[in-house]
Design a protein around this motif. Sequence first.
Motif, PDB file in Angstrom:
ATOM      1  N   PHE A   1      20.156  33.431   3.136  1.00 51.70           N
ATOM      2  CA  PHE A   1      20.549  32.100   2.667  1.00 51.70           C
ATOM      3  C   PHE A   1      20.878  31.136   3.805  1.00 51.70           C
ATOM      4  O   PHE A   1      20.428  29.973   3.785  1.00 51.70           O
ATOM      5  CB  PHE A   1      21.734  32.203   1.710  1.00 51.70           C
TER       6      PHE A   1
ATOM      7  N   TYR B   1      20.525  21.946  -0.243  1.00 50.93           N
ATOM      8  CA  TYR B   1      20.044  23.312  -0.095  1.00 50.93           C
ATOM      9  C   TYR B   1      18.757  23.517  -0.896  1.00 50.93           C
ATOM     10  O   TYR B   1      18.551  22.907  -1.952  1.00 50.93           O
ATOM     11  CB  TYR B   1      21.106  24.307  -0.563  1.00 50.93           C
TER      12      TYR B   1
ATOM     13  N   ARG C   1      26.773  31.140  -1.860  1.00 53.67           N
ATOM     14  CA  ARG C   1      25.777  31.617  -0.907  1.00 53.67           C
ATOM     15  C   ARG C   1      26.263  32.861  -0.160  1.00 53.67           C
ATOM     16  O   ARG C   1      26.201  32.954   1.066  1.00 53.67           O
ATOM     17  CB  ARG C   1      25.383  30.505   0.068  1.00 53.67           C
TER      18      ARG C   1
ATOM     19  N   MET D   1      16.294  29.860  -2.434  1.00 53.05           N
ATOM     20  CA  MET D   1      17.486  30.693  -2.493  1.00 53.05           C
ATOM     21  C   MET D   1      17.438  31.627  -3.703  1.00 53.05           C
ATOM     22  O   MET D   1      17.772  32.820  -3.619  1.00 53.05           O
ATOM     23  CB  MET D   1      18.737  29.807  -2.552  1.00 53.05           C
TER      24      MET D   1
END
Length: 229
Positions: A133, A144, A127, A149
């Motif tokens: 992010f 996540y 990330r 993303m």
Amino acid sequence: MIDQKSQPQSAAAATVRTKPRGFISDFSHSSVGRKIIVAVTGVILILFVIGHLLGNLLWLIRAFLLTTVILHIYLTILLAIENRRARPERYIDRQYVKASWASRHMVVSGLVVLAFIIFHLLHFTGRKFNPQFPLLKLDPLNRYDVYSMMVYGFQNVYVSSFYIVGLFLLTLHLTHGSSSLFQSLGLNNQRLTPRLAIGGRILAWLLFIGYTSIPIAVLLGFIKPAQQL
């Protein structure tokens, strides 16, 4: 007179013997063995590319495949050095009759692909390189939002361009690897081997289309993030 040939050798002379290496050592130090390892690790990497397109992999599998990448590139470089040493004098007039651009630049393209893989891991797994992010919210299971993303990551035109270039070099790498793979494994059937090589090239370009379609679709606005920041 005493026959010197009949006299026993001294203890020092008897101990000076070369210790035989094991099968694994002999295999890994031979050119044939290294070519086979390069071919086998190449198969593993091809399977990884296919599996990674279908979904994210576990950390243990990622570590194993990263080790495979390093081993594949390391032994490829060793083979290139051995081939160069076997022909210390460079050809005055180079005429590449059968060698393609991809085959002549396997080491360079392999190193670029390695850099691409490292960037890919740092970008999405680590990330990094994107300030959006950390702003993404976690789901109820503290996972996540990988989908969002991915979309926010590929919205950067420079990142998407680098991915497309890296995938293009990977495809060229695979097109040559599919041709030399079966020869390195000793599968030299005159009818079957060329067909398998052609099938490998087709598969490599299909993978290129599948992978590059994702950043292109994001840049064109066809794919939207699940979370709006």
